[in-house]
Design an enzyme around this catalytic site. Structure first.
Site, PDB file in Angstrom:
ATOM      1  N   GLY A 232       0.722  -1.165  -0.195  1.00 57.53           N
ATOM      2  CA  GLY A 232      -0.110   0.088   0.051  1.00 57.53           C
ATOM      3  C   GLY A 232       0.855   1.260  -0.039  1.00 57.53           C
ATOM      4  O   GLY A 232       2.216   1.287  -0.534  1.00 57.53           O
ATOM      5  N   THR A 236       0.864   4.682   5.201  1.00 60.29           N
ATOM      6  CA  THR A 236       0.383   3.797   6.102  1.00 60.29           C
ATOM      7  C   THR A 236       1.405   2.700   6.338  1.00 60.29           C
ATOM      8  O   THR A 236       1.349   1.875   7.464  1.00 60.29           O
ATOM      9  CB  THR A 236      -0.714   3.202   5.302  1.00 60.29           C
ATOM     10  OG1 THR A 236      -1.768   3.951   4.811  1.00 60.29           O
ATOM     11  CG2 THR A 236      -1.520   2.053   5.859  1.00 60.29           C
ATOM     12  N   GLU A 254       5.684  -3.365   1.015  1.00 61.09           N
ATOM     13  CA  GLU A 254       5.886  -3.005  -0.628  1.00 61.09           C
ATOM     14  C   GLU A 254       4.996  -1.792  -0.801  1.00 61.09           C
ATOM     15  O   GLU A 254       3.656  -1.823  -0.815  1.00 61.09           O
ATOM     16  CB  GLU A 254       5.149  -4.253  -1.445  1.00 61.09           C
ATOM     17  CG  GLU A 254       5.561  -4.267  -2.826  1.00 61.09           C
ATOM     18  CD  GLU A 254       4.784  -3.445  -3.723  1.00 61.09           C
ATOM     19  OE1 GLU A 254       4.907  -2.086  -3.994  1.00 61.09           O
ATOM     20  OE2 GLU A 254       3.763  -3.775  -4.094  1.00 61.09           O
ATOM     21  N   CYS A 288       1.757   0.286  -8.490  1.00 59.37           N
ATOM     22  CA  CYS A 288       2.804   0.836  -7.795  1.00 59.37           C
ATOM     23  C   CYS A 288       4.161   1.042  -8.392  1.00 59.37           C
ATOM     24  O   CYS A 288       4.943   2.086  -8.252  1.00 59.37           O
ATOM     25  CB  CYS A 288       3.075   0.302  -6.483  1.00 59.37           C
ATOM     26  SG  CYS A 288       3.331  -1.646  -6.582  1.00 59.37           S
TER      27      CYS A 288
END
Length: 494
Positions: A232, A236, A254, A288
């Site tokens: 995420g 966070t 990750e 991502c």
């Protein structure tokens, strides 16, 4: 199943080998169908009692699973992989309905998922320690042992695939796993839980708890959780690391990226253009590791840009369940508005929009409330622009020009992220020289965004640490015990 017809009718938690409603709550969430804007599920976020029950069941299952041989675990994981292949269309359809990506892409995700289970099934039977000979006939040996109850926290861009990437190595090593999907995409992981049960894992070995930040906090801080693996955002991830540190729990993170894609003038132009599209527009740009900073050598800038725009304008946008669609809607309306806001700021800062960057309204009436936009290509970009520095996480490509190899390497590394990078060139010496200098955990030469399960995946810097996929991931889901065996008498200093 067609777009606009699905509605959830079953519980979305999974515990003890069955779907269950949580015994307590920490709030409620709604899940949407991005293609239509419809609410397809309203569900309860798991509270402390439900999390405790999930952990309790996982601990009981762990005692059984961890005592099985590697070959026994291998056979069950292979059976789970077989069932995933068998249910491929069902899983891909569920993923498309809840995530918005095209059914074409969702099927590829499912293929990667069962391949991941097969790969770690193969490794389950090969886990071993070492034997070390010591003086006088004494010896030592090491045992690679499971950690216990692991927690996987998934992202909404690859819900099913991420659950497989985290659970396959965890289970292969003999662990149990509790998985919390993103509240935006709670659905497809339930299919994985059912598949594991059908394949023969002990009830409770793979549990699903639904929820948001509060549920995640309960999992991270639980005394009986041995490890956290999170995919995420950086903010966070930082919070999860902080919470886990208080319990001395290992974490795999990750996180985000703002990856460079470097196009040298001696590249194969056709492949470089295809690579740039793959690096920016898969899953509506919500990836991502996307190579969103596209550095193009000046000699080919105009030709490359012209071809990229031409190919981008050909991307078929629309109903993600149709076979010819290649770009579906973004995940939700706030995210869509955020991406459009990035494009607006880019224009204000001097970037030029060559195509896209605006709302797209499909002709089909049932799709008019969906979260669609046209894929965007920006030029006249500078390194100090917001669109170049910050992760956008949408279909927005920023093209920048460069002169020399040394210059582009320095600029490519000028970021707090370090997830991925790519290089297109026919000069193989240059390719290896450049990737050796790039500060990124996953580098591509003459391709982009391919993800073989045999290769480790993970980042440098603020993109996180630890790895997913590849043999090395076994080390992140296991611990090493050293045993020293004395074959003679004890020599004492007393």
């Amino acid at each position: 199943m067609s777009t606009g017809t699905f509605i959830v009718s079953q519980p979305l938690n999974y515990r003890g080998g069955a779907r269950v409603d949580p015994v307590d709550a920490s709030g409620t969430e709604k899940a949407f169908e991005p293609a239509t804007g419809r609410v397809i599920a309203t569900f309860t976020c798991s509270g402390e009692k439900e999390v405790n029950l999930a952990v309790q069941d996982a601990k009981a299952a762990f005692k059984i699973w961890s005592q099985k041989s590697g070959m026994e675990r291998c056979r069950i994981l292979l059976e789970a992989a077989r069932i995933i292949r068998e249910r491929k269309e069902e899983i891909a359809t569920m993923e498309t309905i809840n995530n918005g990506k095209s059914i074409f892409e969702a099927r590829l995700d499912v293929d990667i998922s069962w391949q991941c289970l097969e790969y770690y099934a193969g490794l389950a039977g090969s886990m071993a320690g070492e034997h070390i000979q010591l003086p006088g006939g004494s010896f030592g040996y090491t045992r690679r042992e499971p950690l216990g109850v692991c927690v996987g926290i998934g992202a909404w861009n690859y819900p099913f695939q991420i659950a497989c990437w985290k659970s396959a190595p965890a289970l292969a090593c003999g662990n149990a796993m509790i998985f919390k999907p993103s509240p935006f995409t709670p659905l497809s992981v339930l299919l994985l839980a059912e598949i594991y049960t059908e394949a023969g894992v002990p009830p409770g070995l793979f549990n699903v708890v639904q929820g948001g930040a509060t549920t995640g906090q309960l999992l991270c801080q639980h005394r009986d959780v041995a490890k956290i693996s999170f995919t995420g955002s950086v903010p966070t991830g930082s919070k999860i690391m902080e919470m886990s540190a208080k319990g001395i729990k290992p974490v795999t993170l990750e996180l985000g990226g703002k990856s460079p894609l470097i196009i040298f003038s001696d590249c194969d132009m056709g492949n470089a253009v295809k690579g740039a599209l793959m690096a920016n527009f898969l899953t509506q740009g919500e990836v991502c590791c996307n190579g969103t900073r596209v550095f193009v050598q000046k000699e080919i800038l105009d030709k490359f840009t012209e071809e990229v725009v031409k190919q981008t304008q050909r991307i078929k946008i629309g109903d993600p369940l149709l076979e010819d669609t290649r770009m579906g809607p973004l995940i939700n309306r706030p995210h869509l508005e955020r991406i459009l806001g990035f494009v607006k700021v880019a224009k204000e800062q001097g970037a030029k929009v060559l195509c896209g960057g605006d709302l797209y309204v499909p002709e089909d009436p049932k799709l008019k409330e969906g979260y669609y936009m046209r894929p965007c290509v920006l030029t006249n970009c500078r390194d100090d622009m917001t669109c170049v520095k910050e992760e956008i996480f949408g279909p927005v490509m920023s093209i920048l020009s460069f002169d020399t190899e040394a210059e582009v390497v320095e600029r490519a590394n000028d970021t707090t992220f370090g997830l991925a990078a790519g290089v297109f060139t026919r000069d193989i010496q240059r390719a290896h020289r450049v990737v050796a200098e790039l500060q990124a955990g996953m580098c591509f030469i003459n391709n982009y965004n391919v993800s073989p399960v045999e290769l480790p995946f993970g980042g440098y810097k603020k993109s996180g640490f630890g790895r997913e996929n590849g043999r090395v991931t076994i080390e992140y889901y296991s611990q090493l015990k050293t045993v020293c065996v004395e074959m003679g008498d004890v020599e004492s200093v007393f």
